[in-house]
Design an enzyme around this catalytic site. Structure first.
Site, PDB file in Angstrom:
ATOM      1  N   CYS A  90      -1.740   5.522  -5.729  1.00 50.36           N
ATOM      2  CA  CYS A  90      -3.083   5.188  -6.188  1.00 50.36           C
ATOM      3  C   CYS A  90      -3.666   4.226  -5.165  1.00 50.36           C
ATOM      4  CB  CYS A  90      -2.968   4.515  -7.559  1.00 50.36           C
ATOM      5  SG  CYS A  90      -4.516   3.841  -8.179  1.00 50.36           S
ATOM      6  N   CYS A 202      -8.901   8.464  -2.647  1.00 56.19           N
ATOM      7  CA  CYS A 202      -8.433   8.295  -4.029  1.00 56.19           C
ATOM      8  C   CYS A 202      -7.517   9.487  -4.258  1.00 56.19           C
ATOM      9  CB  CYS A 202      -9.617   8.324  -4.987  1.00 56.19           C
ATOM     10  SG  CYS A 202      -9.139   8.515  -6.710  1.00 56.19           S
TER      11      CYS A 202
HETATM   12  N1  DGL Z   1      -5.987   7.666  -8.351  1.00 55.00           N
HETATM   13  C1  DGL Z   1      -6.564   6.425  -8.175  1.00 55.00           C
HETATM   14  C2  DGL Z   1      -6.844   6.031  -6.745  1.00 55.00           C
HETATM   15  O1  DGL Z   1      -6.270   6.523  -5.864  1.00 55.00           O
HETATM   16  C3  DGL Z   1      -7.464   5.823  -9.116  1.00 55.00           C
HETATM   17  C4  DGL Z   1      -8.459   6.282  -9.939  1.00 55.00           C
HETATM   18  C5  DGL Z   1      -8.891   5.308 -11.024  1.00 55.00           C
HETATM   19  O2  DGL Z   1      -8.099   5.004 -11.887  1.00 55.00           O
HETATM   20  O3  DGL Z   1     -10.056   4.884 -10.947  1.00 55.00           O
HETATM   21  O4  DGL Z   1      -7.645   5.205  -6.463  1.00 55.00           O
END
Ligand code: DGL
Length: 283
Positions: A90, A202
């Site tokens: 993430c 993301c």
């Molecule tokens: N998958 C996440 C990232 O890479 C986050 C998304 C979220 O929870 O806003 O930032």
């Protein structure tokens, strides 16, 4: 390269010796895009996929909240499993909480951050788009990456919480609406000189690669960190970890933080990823 890793993970009699337990963490399903790359190189590892569907989305949350939350979740998993490697799959959680995690957990930890450097070597027109959450775009870690590696490019940034939701909904079985993607990407689609290379900053966004390609100008490069993370994980497992026990019979497990109907709808997708056992994690 892949064959080399696999060979080194096997002992002479063909039995897989190294079966590290790899914890992959995200706020939602985005981490599956990283997991998918990692398991291509490390198919015999034991995987724990943890997603924080209780506090999802992280992208607009205060930094201290994210640090406390991620530390608490990994603490809870740490009590249940012997973990060899943590992948914070993430961008939002990595840019914010990696120092705290590295201080607390005595194992290898890999973070996922926007692939700014690779994007700058791919662009032909010198215009690179960064698609990420609000928290990632506004974090000093991201500013520093841009200053360090992309000072000769124009970096256009779009923060996209809505796209995170669309990726979640897609994996729960919903159709992705093309007009909605066009609306979200309008600043770039109508630009006189649009970015020819877009960083998917993301981990949710690679799950929408096909749909994004369908609305972006033909030939736009989409760049993400998945394969680099997988290579790093394989290197660490092969060269930097002492995992000698066979640890047979361990099944992959997905942990969710909240027992919601939406998380039940992910079951078929999790099964396809080999992560079918879904458990609740209590903090
Ligand atoms: N998958 C996440 C990232 O890479 C986050 C998304 C979220 O929870 O806003 O930032």
């Amino acid at each position: 390269m892949r064959i080399l890793y696999l060979t080194r993970l096997m002992c002479f009699d063909g039995i897989i010796k190294k079966k590290p337990t790899i914890l992959i963490f995200d706020s939602g399903v985005g981490g599956l895009s990283i997991y998918d790359e990692v398991r291509k190189i490390l198919p015999y590892a034991h995987y724990l996929y943890v997603f924080d569907n209780e506090a999802f989305p992280y992208g607009e949350k205060p930094q201290q909240f994210i640090i406390d939350r991620v530390v608490a979740i990994i603490d809870a998993i740490w009590l249940l499993h012997q973990i060899d490697l943590i992948i914070v799959a993430c961008n939002t959680a990595s840019t914010i909480s990696l120092p705290a995690l590295r201080k607390r957990f005595p194992c290898e930890i890999i973070g996922v951050v926007p692939a700014i450097k690779p994007a700058t070597s791919l662009t032909r027109n010198g215009i690179v788009g960064l698609l990420a959450t609000h928290a990632t775009i506004h974090h000093s870690y991201t500013y520093n990456l841009i200053n360090q590696f992309a000072s000769d490019c124009q970096i256009l940034q779009l923060s996209m919480s809505k796209l995170v939701e669309i990726a979640e909904a897609k994996l729960q079985g919903e159709m992705v609406q093309q007009p909605m993607l066009c609306k979200l990407l309008r600043p770039w689609l109508k630009a006189e000189q649009p970015p020819d290379t877009i960083i998917l900053g993301c981990t949710h966004f690679p799950l929408l690669s096909q749909e994004l390609k369908a609305v972006l100008p033909a030939g736009t490069h989409l760049v993400n960190s998945g394969s680099a993370i997988a290579r790093r994980a394989a290197w660490l497992v092969t060269n930097n970890m002492d995992i000698n026990d066979l640890r047979e019979g361990m099944e992959n497990v997905t942990y969710r933080l909240a027992n919601t109907p939406q998380s039940m709808m992910l079951k078929p997708v999790l099964m396809r990823y080999g992560l079918g056992t879904l458990k609740n994690l209590t903090l």
